[in-house]
Design a protein around this motif. Structure first.
Motif, short mmCIF file in Angstrom:
data_model
loop_
_atom_site.label_atom_id
_atom_site.label_comp_id
_atom_site.label_asym_id
_atom_site.label_seq_id
_atom_site.Cartn_x
_atom_site.Cartn_y
_atom_site.Cartn_z
N VAL A 1 48.21 36.03 36.02
CA VAL A 1 47.12 36.75 34.98
C VAL A 1 47.11 36.07 33.71
N GLU A 2 46.17 35.35 32.88
CA GLU A 2 46.21 35.06 31.45
C GLU A 2 45.14 35.57 30.82
N GLU A 3 45.10 36.24 29.87
CA GLU A 3 43.96 36.77 29.08
C GLU A 3 42.86 37.37 30.00
N GLY A 4 43.38 38.22 30.90
CA GLY A 4 42.70 39.00 31.78
C GLY A 4 41.88 38.38 32.76
N LEU B 1 39.74 38.46 40.27
CA LEU B 1 40.44 39.14 41.14
C LEU B 1 39.70 40.35 41.88
N TYR B 2 39.59 40.27 43.10
CA TYR B 2 38.95 41.30 44.06
C TYR B 2 39.91 41.96 44.77
N PHE B 3 39.63 43.03 45.28
CA PHE B 3 40.35 43.74 46.28
C PHE B 3 39.48 44.23 47.32
N ASN B 4 39.92 44.18 48.54
CA ASN B 4 39.21 44.84 49.68
C ASN B 4 40.28 45.48 50.41
N CYS B 5 40.43 46.84 50.20
CA CYS B 5 41.25 47.70 50.72
C CYS B 5 41.23 49.16 50.89
N MET C 1 51.44 43.44 40.93
CA MET C 1 51.60 42.38 40.43
C MET C 1 50.83 42.04 39.25
N ALA C 2 49.51 42.28 39.45
CA ALA C 2 48.36 41.91 38.59
C ALA C 2 48.29 43.02 37.28
N GLY C 3 49.10 43.96 37.29
CA GLY C 3 49.21 45.29 36.35
C GLY C 3 48.23 46.26 36.69
#
Lengths: 94, 416
Positions: free
Chosen positions: B213-216, B358-362, B247-249
């Motif tokens: 991840v860089e600058e959000g 960044l997307y999550f399907n969980c 990992m992506a904070g």
């Protein structure tokens, strides 16, 4: 199935005598009205869900019914440390 | 080049000594993709398939740390139904059900989807009131559902025990005729093959060890097979969602638990439908191979260990034997656990995150298999358009901050 040591009963008993009571060290905010919805959500719903050595609360449900804290591996289920509730843990790895 | 399966290809391969093409080509990762999907289970592969098929984005990679069909997709009890109480949930699961109904033809792969019906039993007057409420809600939402009484259940399932002397007597059930089962690992194989035929790279044995991840904004992923850049990353990793989020904070409102199931030795056909009971907590069907597939509950503590406790198995077995005393001498063959990602409201998260791209399907928890095509479909559109698919809108992660939870837990005949 694993064995858990109750620090109050001073006995190692089968795990199904105990109930898991969630992640440890989550303190209720002192002034809920003053904090943001985000912080409240973080307190109520968001969890570390750590993979590895994890501090959590257990209650001796079918025994003394007291809460205590356990450091347990969520990978191997190995119990690493058991302390009475309220014990200050210096390295609170999350 | 892979070829379509047909009666002709079957005949040809049959006559030429089973000379089949590799169903899912083994590929090396490229250095950059438009979209990376992390997790090669049913949901992730379905996402990639619909990205390529419906969104026109073919420069897509699915990275999977194990092998296709070796994770939770191959560990569930294969039950498919859409009789959920809440409008948001039933629309999503019914969307999946409609896709299931054409899936084998669509994928050119027989996933053995069998609409043999699903019974959700009621064991008390309150159970029956809840069932009537849910069936009425289903009918209003266009989901097929009916209330059946105990005599009709006995007529349909002669081996069930309906004695009134039982501790939890069967009093009736809801019945969804379009519900059923599918061959779960076949679903993963089918989506993987169909996606790779559309140009998607399915990269197995490739574990993500960090998200860049860089600058959000997401830049790509570090894997055990090298760094891969991508404009967008979709995480569909079930029980390991919190690990990827870290990992992506990010943090998620999810905890991982083991969920167990077990199967018997194969037997002659004895149970032609799916029977679930929330109250006594067990669910059972018979696979086409002949083994009884029985599902248990989750262990209450967090775990990533893919194994659970014996008393959970004992509890489910006791429930099944109460319902089907005829199975008391059946020998059990295998038992296993999968790690499920449980949300506080037992509903999934299909959502963008505060990291751009960044997307999550969980958060599908104990019941994600039934949603596989629908989940992939709405997640593909969500990633492709950077805007939630209309059916996914209620499943935004912000619901845990706004308080607009989808109160499905325990309300929908869900077995957990």
């Amino acid at each position: 199935m694993f064995l858990l040591y109750c620090p109050y009963c001073n006995e190692e008993r089968e795990q199904n005598e105990f109930s898991a009571a969630g992640e440890a060290f989550i303190a209720r905010p002192k002034n809920p009205e003053a904090i943001s919805d985000k912080d409240w959500a973080d307190y109520v719903f968001y969890r570390t869900n750590h993979k590895g050595d994890h501090w959590e609360q257990w209650v001796h449900a079918n025994g003394c019914r007291k809460y205590f804290i356990v450091k347990r591996s969520t990978i191997s289920h190995e119990i690493l440390q058991v302390e009475p509730f309220g014990t200050e843990i210096s390295e609170q790895e999350s | 080049m892979q070829k379509k399966y047909s009666w002709y290809s079957l005949l040809k391969a049959g006559l030429s000594g089973q000379d089949w093409d590799q169903a899912i080509p083994l590929v090396e990762p490229k250095s950059k993709y438009d979209i990376i999907i992390v997790g090669g289970g049913g949901h992730g592969l379905a996402t990639a398939y619909y990205l390529a098929k419906e969104c026109g984005i073919k420069n897509v990679a699915v990275v999977e740390k194990g092998y296709i069909g070796g994770g939770n997709t191959g560990r569930n009890t294969t039950i498919i139904r859409s009789n959920y109480l809440r409008d948001e949930a039933s629309s999503l699961y019914e969307h999946a059900m409609k896709l299931w109904e054409g899936i084998s033809e669509d994928l050119n792969f027989n996933v053995m989807f069998s609409q043999r019906g699903v019974y959700n039993l009621g064991h008390s007057l309150q159970d029956m009131r809840d069932i009537e409420r849910r069936v009425n809600a289903n009918v209003l939402n266009g989901v097929d559902a009916q209330v059946v009484d105990v005599n009709e259940i006995k007529q349909q399932i002669p081996i069930i025990n309906i004695t009134k002397n039982a501790r939890y007597p069967v009093m009736g059930a809801s019945y969804q005729p379009r519900g059923g089962v599918a061959r779960h690992d076949g679903v993963a194989w089918g989506f993987a093959r169909a996606a790779s035929m559309l140009g998607v790279d399915i990269i197995q044995d490739c574990e993500v060890i960090d998200i860049e991840v860089e600058e959000g904004r997401v830049k790509g992923v570090k894997t055990t097979r090298g760094d891969i850049l991508a404009d967008r990353v979709g995480c569909v990793s079930a029980g390991h969602s919190s690990v990827l989020a870290k990992m992506a904070g990010l943090r998620l409102p999810i905890e991982s638990h083991p969920l167990q199931a077990f199967v018997s030795e194969a037997m002659k056909p004895v149970l032609h439908t799916v029977v679930m009971s929330n109250a006594v907590h067990g669910y059972i069907s018979q696979s086409d191979k002949g083994d009884l597939v029985i599902g248990a509950g989750i262990d209450s503590y967090n775990s990533y260990a893919q194994r659970g406790n014996s008393q959970i198995i004992e509890h489910a077995a006791a429930a099944i034997l109460e319902l089907f005393p005829i199975f008391s001498r059946v020998r059990m063959n295998r038992q296993w656990g999968g790690i499920v990602d449980v949300c506080p409201d037992a509903c999934p998260i299909i959502s963008p995150t505060k990291v751009e791209g960044l997307y999550f399907n969980c958060g599908w928890g104990t019941g994600g298999f039934k949603a596989t095509p629908g989940s992939g479909n709405v997640f593909a559109h969500t990633i492709a358009q950077d805007k939630q698919h209309p059916l996914a809108v209620p499943f935004h992660i912000d619901r845990f901050t706004t308080g607009a939870l989808i109160d499905e837990h325990g309300a929908a005949g869900v077995a957990h």
